[in-house]
Design an enzyme around this catalytic site. Sequence first.
Site, PDB file in Angstrom:
ATOM      1  N   ASP A 299       2.806  -4.492   8.101  1.00 43.10           N
ATOM      2  CA  ASP A 299       1.610  -3.664   7.945  1.00 43.10           C
ATOM      3  C   ASP A 299       0.423  -4.603   8.102  1.00 43.10           C
ATOM      4  O   ASP A 299       0.095  -5.374   7.193  1.00 43.10           O
ATOM      5  CB  ASP A 299       1.648  -3.001   6.567  1.00 43.10           C
ATOM      6  CG  ASP A 299       0.346  -2.297   6.228  1.00 43.10           C
ATOM      7  OD1 ASP A 299      -0.603  -2.362   7.023  1.00 43.10           O
ATOM      8  OD2 ASP A 299       0.291  -1.686   5.143  1.00 43.10           O
TER       9      ASP A 299
ATOM     10  N   LYS B   2     -10.603  -0.587  10.271  1.00 43.74           N
ATOM     11  CA  LYS B   2     -10.724  -1.814   9.469  1.00 43.74           C
ATOM     12  C   LYS B   2     -11.037  -3.017  10.362  1.00 43.74           C
ATOM     13  O   LYS B   2     -11.296  -4.110   9.882  1.00 43.74           O
ATOM     14  CB  LYS B   2      -9.441  -2.057   8.676  1.00 43.74           C
ATOM     15  CG  LYS B   2      -9.194  -0.967   7.618  1.00 43.74           C
ATOM     16  CD  LYS B   2      -7.942  -1.225   6.850  1.00 43.74           C
ATOM     17  CE  LYS B   2      -7.454   0.004   6.107  1.00 43.74           C
ATOM     18  NZ  LYS B   2      -8.162   0.249   4.852  1.00 43.74           N
TER      19      LYS B   2
ATOM     20  N   HIS C 102       0.869  -1.183   0.000  1.00 43.08           N
ATOM     21  CA  HIS C 102       0.000   0.000   0.000  1.00 43.08           C
ATOM     22  C   HIS C 102       0.903   1.228   0.000  1.00 43.08           C
ATOM     23  O   HIS C 102       2.013   1.197   0.533  1.00 43.08           O
ATOM     24  CB  HIS C 102      -0.837  -0.053   1.281  1.00 43.08           C
ATOM     25  CG  HIS C 102      -1.934   0.948   1.378  1.00 43.08           C
ATOM     26  ND1 HIS C 102      -1.716   2.266   1.707  1.00 43.08           N
ATOM     27  CD2 HIS C 102      -3.282   0.824   1.214  1.00 43.08           C
ATOM     28  CE1 HIS C 102      -2.868   2.904   1.739  1.00 43.08           C
ATOM     29  NE2 HIS C 102      -3.839   2.057   1.449  1.00 43.08           N
TER      30      HIS C 102
HETATM   31  C1  LIG Z   1      -2.561  -2.849   3.684  1.00 41.32           C
HETATM   32  C2  LIG Z   1      -2.898  -1.441   4.077  1.00 41.32           C
HETATM   33  N1  LIG Z   1      -1.948  -0.672   4.600  1.00 41.32           N
HETATM   34  C3  LIG Z   1      -2.193   0.583   4.999  1.00 41.32           C
HETATM   35  C4  LIG Z   1      -3.435   1.144   4.860  1.00 41.32           C
HETATM   36  C5  LIG Z   1      -3.667   2.534   5.330  1.00 41.32           C
HETATM   37  O1  LIG Z   1      -4.592   2.539   6.363  1.00 41.32           O
HETATM   38  P1  LIG Z   1      -5.146   3.917   6.965  1.00 41.32           P
HETATM   39  O2  LIG Z   1      -5.596   4.720   5.785  1.00 41.32           O
HETATM   40  O3  LIG Z   1      -6.256   3.511   7.851  1.00 41.32           O
HETATM   41  O4  LIG Z   1      -4.006   4.560   7.689  1.00 41.32           O
HETATM   42  C6  LIG Z   1      -4.466   0.380   4.276  1.00 41.32           C
HETATM   43  C7  LIG Z   1      -5.789   0.966   4.050  1.00 41.32           C
HETATM   44  O5  LIG Z   1      -6.412   0.708   3.043  1.00 41.32           O
HETATM   45  C8  LIG Z   1      -4.191  -0.950   3.903  1.00 41.32           C
HETATM   46  O6  LIG Z   1      -5.142  -1.734   3.386  1.00 41.32           O
END
Ligand SMILES: Cc1ncc(COP(=O)(O)O)c(C=O)c1O
Length: 425
Positions: free
Chosen positions: A220, A246, A143
């Site tokens: 992550d 989430k 991500h």
């Molecule tokens: C694998 C992963 N990492 C990081 C994030 C970032 O999360 P947040 O926007 O809640 O900080 C997400 C959100 O979609 C994600 O799915």
Amino acid sequence: MSSETGILDGTRTTGVAGSPPRAGEDRAAPLDLLADFPAIPSDWAYLDTAATAQKPQPVIDAITRGYDTAYATVHRGVYARSADMTIAYEAARARVARFIGARTADEIVFTRGATEGINLVAQTWGQTNLKAGDRILLSTLEHHSNIVPWQLLRDRTGIAIDVCPLTPDGRIDLDAAEAMLTPAHKLVAFAHVSNVLGSVLDAKRAARIAHAVGAKLLLDGCQAVPRLGVDVAALDCDFYVFSGHKLYGPTGIGILWARAELLEAMPPWHGGGAMIDRVTFAATTYAPPPARFEAGTPHIVGALGLHAAIDYVDGIGLAAIHAYEAALVRLTREALGGMNSVRLFGPEDSAGIVSFAVEGVHPHDVGTILDEERVAIRAGHHCAQPLMDHLGVPATARASFGVYNGENDVAALVRGIERVRRIFG
Ligand SMILES: Cc1ncc(COP(=O)(O)O)c(C=O)c1O
């Protein structure tokens, strides 16, 4: 497989959690939890849990109670209400620690979310420990939250970023990672579960190969924590981040876990109230972790909501959730895989997430037509543009499951895609 086979025409039911499907079983025994989610009408298939999970009533109740009868600030108040709120806030921290197997609650830093957690590690641990010539290893499927903070650090320090390729079925290729890692690598930062492909990392092996060259492992855990039982001690990682929203909790709250000795050695990043020991104009000393990393008034009620979310998820059981979502994924992949114009991405055993493309149709059009059919999916690059480049597509459509979904949601998705194919010929 189509809805005519009878496998996909389960009806929505309500009530207490049922028994999970046995491993390898195709049918998804319903968890029957839809009634706990007031924001999901019974005629709506919400298949965007990987973006954010809907909230169960106990979480909504905890947030409401936090603001209506219990509200006060934490840590500073001398009055009873504030002391009570401080106890509740710190109880949430302890609950998170138990949930992910941390040694102590002091290893749990409240952040705004996974994004902030990774930025915190990059700007404190990274800025202190990494220098020009050092390398870090990411993967193709990360991500943007696990790419851009490291690029910002690279621009400041001169470190190099290497990118681990994927296996043909969309997993982080740990054989390749092992071959790439050298003593110059100080950090490996991988998604525990891919938000696009649903592929699950062999995190223990990732820890072994990172540690073998003296590198730390950051995981992550955004998509893993709602779907797999996570025990940071058993995984043997060094940093773990996730977002509350989430995990059926509120937005604006997330977690950074790090080994106590790492947190102890990390300098603060945001300055302000709550993170200090003593302030003078000449010099300031800082509080020990986790307070050192929590400047300002925190998201107090967010922590209470996260506590309730963890209780809720633990009450169902992560093993049951994982098995249930795996069964829904199997049904979805079988149904979509039987359509000759549909391309599926990711491994067969993806955790709760199915990305796909309908030949000749932009994923946004797929999403729009599905919305007309009362099916909510995500269409886009999913904040994973390097992965889209790797897959050779600008975007994918993505269905992702939560505890409230049922086979009827899969059936609605399949009906919607059949309509997409009819419309686009
Ligand atoms: C694998 C992963 N990492 C990081 C994030 C970032 O999360 P947040 O926007 O809640 O900080 C997400 C959100 O979609 C994600 O799915």
